[in-house]
Design a protein around this motif. Sequence first.
Motif, mmCIF file in Angstrom:
data_model
loop_
_atom_site.group_PDB
_atom_site.id
_atom_site.type_symbol
_atom_site.label_atom_id
_atom_site.label_comp_id
_atom_site.label_asym_id
_atom_site.label_seq_id
_atom_site.Cartn_x
_atom_site.Cartn_y
_atom_site.Cartn_z
ATOM 1 N N ASN A 246 0.514 -1.436 0.335
ATOM 2 C CA ASN A 246 0.584 -0.005 0.094
ATOM 3 C C ASN A 246 1.277 1.276 -0.081
ATOM 4 N N GLN A 247 1.462 1.850 -0.963
ATOM 5 C CA GLN A 247 1.880 2.986 -1.554
ATOM 6 C C GLN A 247 1.404 4.884 -0.832
ATOM 7 N N VAL A 248 1.461 6.189 -0.664
ATOM 8 C CA VAL A 248 1.137 6.839 -0.770
ATOM 9 C C VAL A 248 1.734 7.208 -0.937
ATOM 10 N N HIS A 249 1.447 8.779 -1.470
ATOM 11 C CA HIS A 249 1.801 9.731 -2.010
ATOM 12 C C HIS A 249 2.283 11.171 -0.947
ATOM 13 N N VAL A 250 3.395 11.757 0.052
ATOM 14 C CA VAL A 250 2.269 12.580 0.350
ATOM 15 C C VAL A 250 2.490 13.363 0.074
ATOM 16 N N LYS A 251 1.840 14.545 0.205
ATOM 17 C CA LYS A 251 0.965 15.727 -0.143
ATOM 18 C C LYS A 251 1.111 17.102 0.730
ATOM 19 N N PRO A 252 3.101 17.612 0.910
ATOM 20 C CA PRO A 252 2.960 18.494 2.174
ATOM 21 C C PRO A 252 1.872 19.655 1.395
ATOM 22 N N GLU A 253 1.533 19.661 0.619
ATOM 23 C CA GLU A 253 0.519 20.721 0.566
ATOM 24 C C GLU A 253 -0.891 21.291 1.284
ATOM 25 N N ILE A 254 -1.829 19.977 1.139
ATOM 26 C CA ILE A 254 -3.354 19.614 1.723
ATOM 27 C C ILE A 254 -2.408 19.228 3.049
ATOM 28 N N GLY A 255 -1.422 19.129 3.592
ATOM 29 C CA GLY A 255 -1.833 18.743 4.815
ATOM 30 C C GLY A 255 -0.987 16.843 5.653
ATOM 31 N N LEU A 256 -0.541 16.012 3.978
ATOM 32 C CA LEU A 256 -0.805 15.101 3.945
ATOM 33 C C LEU A 256 0.844 14.671 4.324
ATOM 34 N N THR A 257 1.674 14.994 5.131
ATOM 35 C CA THR A 257 3.240 14.727 5.423
ATOM 36 C C THR A 257 3.567 13.370 5.743
ATOM 37 N N PHE A 258 4.873 13.077 5.736
ATOM 38 C CA PHE A 258 5.106 12.306 6.425
ATOM 39 C C PHE A 258 4.453 11.384 7.673
ATOM 40 N N ALA A 259 4.218 12.675 9.023
ATOM 41 C CA ALA A 259 4.259 12.216 9.544
ATOM 42 C C ALA A 259 3.107 12.306 10.163
ATOM 43 N N SER A 260 2.173 13.081 9.418
ATOM 44 C CA SER A 260 0.819 12.847 9.497
ATOM 45 C C SER A 260 0.565 11.206 9.224
ATOM 46 N N ALA A 261 0.946 11.002 7.410
ATOM 47 C CA ALA A 261 1.190 9.479 7.097
ATOM 48 C C ALA A 261 0.820 8.682 7.899
ATOM 49 N N LEU A 262 2.130 8.169 8.443
ATOM 50 C CA LEU A 262 2.914 7.527 9.374
ATOM 51 C C LEU A 262 1.360 7.194 10.647
ATOM 52 N N ARG A 263 0.875 8.612 11.157
ATOM 53 C CA ARG A 263 0.252 8.318 12.497
ATOM 54 C C ARG A 263 -1.030 7.683 11.669
ATOM 55 N N SER A 264 -1.634 7.943 10.998
ATOM 56 C CA SER A 264 -2.894 7.137 9.740
ATOM 57 C C SER A 264 -2.157 5.522 10.045
ATOM 58 N N PHE A 265 -0.795 5.724 9.262
ATOM 59 C CA PHE A 265 -0.294 4.327 9.541
ATOM 60 C C PHE A 265 -0.875 3.407 10.616
ATOM 61 N N LEU A 266 -0.355 3.740 11.832
ATOM 62 C CA LEU A 266 -0.191 2.844 13.185
ATOM 63 C C LEU A 266 -1.596 2.735 12.878
ATOM 64 N N ARG A 267 -2.972 3.308 12.364
ATOM 65 C CA ARG A 267 -4.440 3.156 12.486
ATOM 66 C C ARG A 267 -4.796 1.951 11.973
ATOM 67 N N GLN A 268 -3.811 1.208 10.585
ATOM 68 C CA GLN A 268 -4.194 1.032 9.653
ATOM 69 C C GLN A 268 -3.436 -1.048 10.812
ATOM 70 N N ASP A 269 -3.445 -0.905 11.458
ATOM 71 C CA ASP A 269 -2.657 -2.351 12.218
ATOM 72 C C ASP A 269 -1.375 -2.696 10.602
ATOM 73 N N PRO A 270 -0.125 -1.747 10.757
ATOM 74 C CA PRO A 270 0.738 -2.457 10.126
ATOM 75 C C PRO A 270 1.638 -3.431 10.114
ATOM 76 N N ASP A 271 2.532 -4.029 9.752
ATOM 77 C CA ASP A 271 3.305 -4.505 10.331
ATOM 78 C C ASP A 271 4.429 -4.184 9.789
ATOM 79 N N ILE A 272 5.239 -4.376 8.395
ATOM 80 C CA ILE A 272 5.961 -3.088 8.247
ATOM 81 C C ILE A 272 5.643 -1.627 7.616
ATOM 82 N N VAL A 273 6.445 -0.480 7.230
ATOM 83 C CA VAL A 273 6.369 0.733 7.163
ATOM 84 C C VAL A 273 7.206 0.788 6.988
#
Length: 569
Positions: free
Chosen positions: A372-399
Amino acid sequence: MSRLKLGEILIQQGLITQEQLDQVILAQKQRKGRIGELLVELEITKEIDIVIALAKQFSIPYISRESGLLKPQNSDLLNLIPREFAKKNFAIPLSLNGNTLTCALYDPLDLLLIDNLRKITGYDISLVLATKENIAQANEEWYSKEGQSSLSEAVQDSYDITPKEEILSGQKKDETELSIDKLIERAGEAPVVKLVDLIIRQAIDQRASDIHIESYKDKISLRYRVDGSLYEIPPPAKHLLLPIVSRIKILAKLDIAEKRLPQDGAISAKLEDRTVDLRISTVPTVWGEKVVMRILDKGAIDLDLSSLGFEPNQLEAIRKGIKSPFGLVFVTGPTGSGKSTTLYSCLKEIIDSTKNIMTAEDPVEYRLDGINQVHVKPEIGLTFASALRSFLRQDPDIVMVGEVRDVETAQICVRAALTGHLVLSTLHTNDAASAITRLLDIGIPTYLLTPSLSLIVAQRLARKLCPICKEAYEPSAEQMGKLQIKSDLVYRPKGCKKCNQTGYKGRLAISEVLVVTDTIRRMIGKDASYVEIKEAAIKNGMSPLLEIGVKKIEEGITSIDEVLSATLL
């Protein structure tokens, strides 16, 4: 009256049986491919039988080379389709009647090819069918006679193309005054379409990673980046800059009227059996817009850890690190050192249907199935940090995080590794040991970094010597400098046709792999210096970058100059 299916026609002609057709239909469900292709692949029938049956199915004439009809009506027709395009797509122009160009193809269902032919030639396309072998033979015969459609000749021809505005006015006109309508019209003209197609195709054929089109006062500069170095290519005529840039912008769905601001876009180019993605970037300069096209050709890159140049013991350490159920793995190095390729190769090795793998990237360079690949877009608030926080609610094994750029992203990576996730990311540091001090400097507490960090790979890219033309020589003491080379003879580049006279072909990683052992962890906890950590890692078996580079020289894989430029920053 409904049209008979291909299989029915072949059965009627006694070329296959119903049982054989059923076998192929079953095979089609298990793997991709058309019925005709699978019949030939499984050696049930021959290509010529398939082409003749397709001709009957679609009521299209079939011709063979033996009939004498598989040849252009006149040599001027060959100028309509570039030789490389005709050769790779098995197409040849035969005749022109009004606004309709008759071409020989082998597959009447290749609608994309037919549409491309329409755009390249500017004519409606009428088809006749022939076998691949016959078309290839005809192309070899007729294009060889004419010597048409190489990029160099297309470029030469571009100097003979006079803009319509000059013809009408009888004098030169400042191209910056051209209207949008005229720009669109000229961008769609056959010579411009062919020229852009050839520029991209030749770059892909030469394994280029980037295409640079730059404007200066009296000329255009065209350069390809191959194996990390830029090479000049004969450029088109200056007056074609605007049409070429406009053509690229149209393909990338950019605003051709906007010349004052940078723009970014993308193009997908279809090449035979694969799709190549191109990232487009335009920047306004004093002499016109500069265009850079980044070529993302997944098929040209072998995402296999064992083929990247790692030593056996390094490979073993990396595989152990990425197969751990948790921990933090970093790949470090300057821009353009192959960090993304190493990370993708790691991910490809650990893809498993039992694992949930998520990535945050800027941008997503290669699309991998099963991730599952996500293209971050800082201009709309989707930063590495915000994407990571969301990932951790998606039950990941590897990030996988494309890059740690700030303390917030670093903290989330560390906490994710501590809570049972495997986290892979990159840092911009000169070597493996300095990655530890960098993380401490940006604010990661030692009590969090010590238990989470498991592996650091630092790497550079060096060009590999062309295996065909490399030559052995005995280096002087001045050439070797401080290198401790055990071999009396080493190799240097020479240059041949296979490597475009550069002496190099392909690149490999020169790396050092730091395994974070209990000893290293204790040193981090005691605020040990960078030098102390590096010395401890070497005692633990880590080979420094320069030592690995010397080994590649002794093995005849690369040259002294490449290792010195890659490792001594």
